[in-house]
Design an enzyme around this catalytic site. Structure first.
Site, PDB file in Angstrom:
ATOM      1  N   CYS A  71       8.977  15.183  17.755  1.00 14.30           N
ATOM      2  CA  CYS A  71       8.189  13.961  17.910  1.00 14.30           C
ATOM      3  C   CYS A  71       8.958  12.949  18.763  1.00 14.30           C
ATOM      4  CB  CYS A  71       7.895  13.345  16.533  1.00 14.30           C
ATOM      5  SG  CYS A  71       7.087  11.736  16.683  1.00 14.30           S
ATOM      6  N   GLN A  77      20.770  30.773  26.675  1.00 12.74           N
ATOM      7  CA  GLN A  77      20.145  29.675  27.409  1.00 12.74           C
ATOM      8  C   GLN A  77      18.624  29.795  27.312  1.00 12.74           C
ATOM      9  OE1 GLN A  77      22.424  28.982  31.400  1.00 12.74           O
ATOM     10  NE2 GLN A  77      22.843  31.094  30.747  1.00 12.74           N
ATOM     11  N   ASN A  78      18.154  30.898  26.768  1.00 20.09           N
ATOM     12  CA  ASN A  78      16.727  31.189  26.749  1.00 20.09           C
ATOM     13  C   ASN A  78      16.010  30.420  25.641  1.00 20.09           C
ATOM     14  OD1 ASN A  78      17.365  32.934  28.784  1.00 20.09           O
ATOM     15  ND2 ASN A  78      17.272  34.787  27.521  1.00 20.09           N
ATOM     16  N   ALA A 109      19.642  44.771  31.916  1.00 23.46           N
ATOM     17  CA  ALA A 109      20.110  44.599  30.537  1.00 23.46           C
ATOM     18  C   ALA A 109      19.593  45.705  29.618  1.00 23.46           C
ATOM     19  CB  ALA A 109      19.643  43.241  30.017  1.00 23.46           C
ATOM     20  N   HIS A 128      19.459  25.636  25.125  1.00 20.14           N
ATOM     21  CA  HIS A 128      18.419  24.843  25.791  1.00 20.14           C
ATOM     22  C   HIS A 128      17.175  24.683  24.943  1.00 20.14           C
ATOM     23  CE1 HIS A 128      20.526  25.978  29.820  1.00 20.14           C
ATOM     24  NE2 HIS A 128      21.127  25.002  29.167  1.00 20.14           N
ATOM     25  N   CYS A 133       2.411  10.813  13.024  1.00 17.50           N
ATOM     26  CA  CYS A 133       2.725   9.374  13.171  1.00 17.50           C
ATOM     27  C   CYS A 133       2.000   8.788  14.374  1.00 17.50           C
ATOM     28  CB  CYS A 133       4.249   9.174  13.314  1.00 17.50           C
ATOM     29  SG  CYS A 133       4.893   9.560  14.955  1.00 17.50           S
ATOM     30  N   ARG A 165       3.111  28.701  29.073  1.00 14.24           N
ATOM     31  CA  ARG A 165       4.336  29.470  28.822  1.00 14.24           C
ATOM     32  C   ARG A 165       4.348  30.009  27.389  1.00 14.24           C
ATOM     33  NH1 ARG A 165       9.914  28.728  30.678  1.00 14.24           N
ATOM     34  NH2 ARG A 165       9.567  30.957  30.941  1.00 14.24           N
ATOM     35  N   THR A 220      22.417  35.950  33.555  1.00 11.49           N
ATOM     36  CA  THR A 220      22.424  34.534  33.902  1.00 11.49           C
ATOM     37  C   THR A 220      22.995  34.356  35.300  1.00 11.49           C
ATOM     38  OG1 THR A 220      23.133  32.298  33.268  1.00 11.49           O
ATOM     39  CG2 THR A 220      24.664  34.107  32.773  1.00 11.49           C
ATOM     40  N   SER A 221      22.405  33.404  36.033  1.00 10.52           N
ATOM     41  CA  SER A 221      22.833  33.179  37.423  1.00 10.52           C
ATOM     42  C   SER A 221      24.049  32.258  37.489  1.00 10.52           C
ATOM     43  CB  SER A 221      21.677  32.545  38.210  1.00 10.52           C
ATOM     44  OG  SER A 221      21.335  31.287  37.633  1.00 10.52           O
TER      45      SER A 221
END
Ligand code: APR
Length: 236
Positions: free
Chosen positions: A119, A93-94, A221, A111, A140, A62, A178-179
């Protein structure tokens, strides 16, 4: 076309649909990410604990694909409007980072982001755009995970508070692509409505919350937004 210039404090509330014209698939509907991948195998903490490399394979693909995409006229229209109306806020939300790459500022990423690592052990968060990742583990020794809100994860209190502050204060909310099926994000436009804001929906299709909107702009859009902001931004 409604004149967005008549409002003082506009919030753009965006979902995956605004990035379709940049070449990034939505999550639902034909060709959606979750039609090709079972999120329970790739985008939840249980999957990550079960097989971190498998989850990273999915997210590295992605990052590579999204990293090759550019903001589209929809992202640019929002950024141009915000430049002229600094009280404008973007709540997205993207996780693709395209609003910021188009020039939008103070974007609230409900999101999280594909472009931050967290981490698992010490919780440190750092920006990262390397594709592929030089290492999937923090110094670490613990695993990094994408700084993304996966299914079953809670949104951070600070993020929710920032989104609620912006949305409670707006006099117009423009929901784009958005849905309206994933909560708690989906109910945020209703907070604006309860505060008396004008609700505008930009989406080629109806959504379960369409009846809550005052204005429905049924289109893409990248076509609708430049027209919607033209009175303030000028023709782009
Ligand atoms: N312009 C505007 N809207 C569009 C376009 C376009 N060119 N193309 C599609 N859409 C609309 C679709 O009609 C649909 O309503 O975009 C919406 C995309 O819906 P989803 O794929 O469900 O995306 P989103 O609403 O952002 O999903 C919310 O679900 O999987 C989780 O965390 C993930 O943030 C995501 C959340």
């Amino acid at each position: 076309m409604i004149d967005l210039g008549t409002f003082e404090r506009v919030v753009f509330f965006t979902g995956a649909g605004i990035s379709v014209e940049s070449g990034i698939p939505t999550y639902r509907g034909s060709g959606g990410v979750w039609a090709a991948y079972d999120y329970r195998q790739y985008a939840c903490q249980e999957a990550f604990l079960r097989d971190p490399d498998k989850v990273w394979e999915f997210h590295e693909v992605r990052r590579r694909r999204v990293g090759a995409c550019e903001p589209n006229p929809g992202h640019r229209a929002i950024a141009a409007f915000q430049e002229r109306r600094p009280a404008t806020r973007v709540v997205t939300q993207n996780i693709d980072g395209l609003h910021a790459r188009a020039g939008a500022t103070d974007v609230i990423e409900l999101h999280g982001s594909l472009w931050r690592l967290r981490c698992e052990r010490c919780g440190s968060v750092e920006p990262s755009t390397d594709v592929p990742l030089p290492s999937r583990k923090h110094a670490c020794g613990a695993w990094y995970r994408p700084d993304i809100v996966w299914f079953g994860d809670a949104l951070s209190r600070a993020t929710i508070d920032a989104a609620l502050a912006a949305i409670s204060a707006c006099d117009a909310l423009v929901a784009v692509g958005t849905s309206a099926v994933v909560y708690p994000a989906a109910e945020l436009p209703l907070v604006a409505r309860r505060r008396g804001a004008r609700l505008i929906e930009v989406n080629p299709e109806e959504t379960p919350l369409s009846d809550a909107y005052d204005v429905h702009l049924r289109g893409k859009a990248g076509d609708v937004l430049p027209e919607l902001v033209a009175s303030v931004v000028g023709a782009t």
